[in-house]
Design a protein around this motif. Structure first.
Motif, PDB file in Angstrom:
ATOM      1  N   TYR A 199       7.738  -3.168  -9.309  1.00 23.60           N
ATOM      2  CA  TYR A 199       7.948  -1.903  -9.733  1.00 23.60           C
ATOM      3  C   TYR A 199       6.914  -1.305  -9.854  1.00 23.60           C
ATOM      4  CZ  TYR A 199      12.791  -3.839 -10.605  1.00 23.60           C
ATOM      5  OH  TYR A 199      13.698  -4.593 -10.672  1.00 23.60           O
ATOM      6  N   ASN A 200       6.465  -0.176  -9.147  1.00 18.19           N
ATOM      7  CA  ASN A 200       5.217   0.737  -9.487  1.00 18.19           C
ATOM      8  C   ASN A 200       5.738   1.710 -10.338  1.00 18.19           C
ATOM      9  OD1 ASN A 200       2.876   2.249  -9.238  1.00 18.19           O
ATOM     10  ND2 ASN A 200       3.081   2.691  -7.078  1.00 18.19           N
ATOM     11  N   ARG A 252       0.770  -1.116   0.007  1.00 16.06           N
ATOM     12  CA  ARG A 252      -0.079   0.092   0.119  1.00 16.06           C
ATOM     13  C   ARG A 252       0.922   1.246   0.030  1.00 16.06           C
ATOM     14  NH1 ARG A 252      -2.766  -3.705   2.920  1.00 16.06           N
ATOM     15  NH2 ARG A 252      -4.698  -4.338   2.135  1.00 16.06           N
ATOM     16  N   GLY A 253       2.176   1.050   0.684  1.00 15.72           N
ATOM     17  CA  GLY A 253       3.141   2.187   0.421  1.00 15.72           C
ATOM     18  C   GLY A 253       3.914   2.492  -0.584  1.00 15.72           C
ATOM     19  N   LEU A 254       3.783   1.621  -1.427  1.00 17.06           N
ATOM     20  CA  LEU A 254       4.704   1.487  -2.699  1.00 17.06           C
ATOM     21  C   LEU A 254       4.402   2.478  -3.749  1.00 17.06           C
ATOM     22  CD1 LEU A 254       7.213  -0.044  -3.643  1.00 17.06           C
ATOM     23  CD2 LEU A 254       5.424  -1.425  -4.987  1.00 17.06           C
ATOM     24  N   GLN A 255       5.309   3.529  -3.719  1.00 15.83           N
ATOM     25  CA  GLN A 255       4.793   4.678  -4.362  1.00 15.83           C
ATOM     26  C   GLN A 255       5.304   4.742  -5.980  1.00 15.83           C
ATOM     27  OE1 GLN A 255       3.035   7.289  -3.261  1.00 15.83           O
ATOM     28  NE2 GLN A 255       2.878   5.704  -1.487  1.00 15.83           N
ATOM     29  N   PRO A 256       4.920   5.580  -6.826  1.00 14.91           N
ATOM     30  CA  PRO A 256       5.576   5.376  -8.157  1.00 14.91           C
ATOM     31  C   PRO A 256       7.151   5.750  -8.107  1.00 14.91           C
ATOM     32  CG  PRO A 256       3.406   6.545  -8.215  1.00 14.91           C
ATOM     33  CD  PRO A 256       3.712   6.303  -6.863  1.00 14.91           C
ATOM     34  N   GLY A 257       7.779   4.717  -8.956  1.00 15.53           N
ATOM     35  CA  GLY A 257       9.203   5.227  -8.851  1.00 15.53           C
ATOM     36  C   GLY A 257       9.999   4.061  -7.738  1.00 15.53           C
TER      37      GLY A 257
END
Length: 372
Positions: A106-107, A80-85
């Motif tokens: 990889y988001n 849930r906390g995996l941000q773009p990049g």
């Protein structure tokens, strides 16, 4: 191997550039096991920079809606906390909590045309089974899977000089890309996916390109003096860093708690996922075995499957072993009962009928200095 056997194997887009390599079959591909020699290649990565053709790895692009929410049900790590990049190393689990594969998620963010975009790199040997598992468990009405495993180049450039070396070929400042982060940039006039990840215990990047610019990058790195490395050095490097090899150190009969991957199991954050109940049971009652590091005496190399002994009784088995080029002594990974897993525990390994002394040690065996 006959010519017909070779023709049945896949070839990476860099295959024609590996004239100097000794090739072997690996996970259905023809792959270089070594170029100049395993020890020389290993030391080049530890001391300077080396590169690996890892184009055989499985590569999936997922596009659609709420992809991370869908993937969350398949892995024990909190996405849930995996941000773009950003990227997340984790594992796919079966209903018994066993590891179907380890992978990196990889988001890549969202676009108006595609919606969410997530890139997965999985092991070559499990590409087909992973694809089938994902197709069975992801909502086809919301998520589209595109398999880019064949025809694209994936090059790992690893070592203390890796970032400075690759920087020559892109205007993007790679020093701003942190560990387990990634960026889409341009190299040789083509789109390039660059991730600050690797499988050697060193700093470095993994770069995905289409075939032609990928070949250009490989040639350019060769001309710049980067050491080409094969599967042999990749194995000794990852073992020094105590990174698991799927199918050898971990498999579908192994849980992440047994394999020393408890940091991937976030029961208080990940919500419900396949395999959660067995992991909760192991959390409550303990695991039956643990993956440990062993240091052996002399030049005694423990190979996969060798028996680990205590007081003449078999208590476990070796999964991986080698003579460490960096440390200068034999190291191994093995599963033993928790009562024998404490660092400092003396054991022996049955090496062709000889009981060779071994000691449980902390993992990883090798860890690069923060300044390197």
């Amino acid at each position: 191997m006959t010519d017909s056997d070779r023709s049945a194997l896949y070839q990476t887009p860099l295959y024609s550039l590996h004239e100097q390599a000794r090739m072997v079959p690996f996970a259905g591909w023809q792959m270089p096991v070594q170029f100049s020699g395993i020890t020389q290649e290993h030391r080049a990565v530890r001391d300077r920079v080396g590169m690996f053709d890892i184009s055989h790895m499985g590569k999936f692009v997922l596009t659609g809606q709420r992809i991370l929410e869908h993937l969350q049900r398949l892995v024990p790590s909190n996405l849930r906390g995996l941000q773009p990049g950003q990227a997340q190393y984790t594992v796919l689990l079966n209903a018994a909590g066993g590891i179907l594969d380890d992978l990196i998620i990889y988001n890549q963010g969202s676009t108006e045309t595609e919606g969410d975009r997530v890139f997965l790199i999985v092991n070559a040997a499990t590409t087909a089974s992973d694809r089938q598992w994902l197709l069975e468990h992801l909502d086809a009405n919301q998520v589209t899977l595109t398999d880019q495993s064949q025809g694209t180049v994936l090059i790992a450039v690893q070592g203390p000089e890796a970032i400075a070396t690759v920087q020559r070929y892109t205007e993007t400042d790679l020093s701003t890309v942190g560990r387990y982060e990634h960026v889409t940039t341009s190299m040789f006039g083509a789109s390039a996916f660059v991730a600050r990840t690797g499988y050697t215990g060193e700093d470095g990047v993994e770069i995905m390109l289409d075939a032609q610019p990928g070949q250009t990058l490989w040639r350019s790195l060769l001309e710049a003096g980067v050491e080409p490395c094969g599967l042999g050095a990749r194995d000794t490097l990852r073992l020094e860093a105590a990174m698991a090899l799927y199918g050898q150190d971990v498999d579908a009969a192994t849980t992440p708690l047994e394999a020393g991957l408890s940091w991937l199991v976030q029961l208080d954050q990940a919500g419900d996922f396949i395999g959660r109940s067995p992991l909760e049971e192991q959390k409550r009652h303990g695991v039956p075995r643990r993956l440990v590091g062993l240091r052996l005496t002399g030049r005694n190399i423990a190979r996969t499957g060798y028996e680990v002994m205590h007081d003449g009784h078999v208590v476990g088995h070796v999964t991986s072993g080698t003579l460490s080029p960096t440390l200068g002594y034999p190291i191994a990974l093995a599963y033993v009962p928790p009562s024998f897993a404490k660092p400092g525990q003396p054991l022996t390994v049955n090496i062709r009928g000889r009981h060779c002394e071994a000691t449980v040690v902390k993992r990883p065996f090798y860890k690069r200095s923060p300044s390197s």
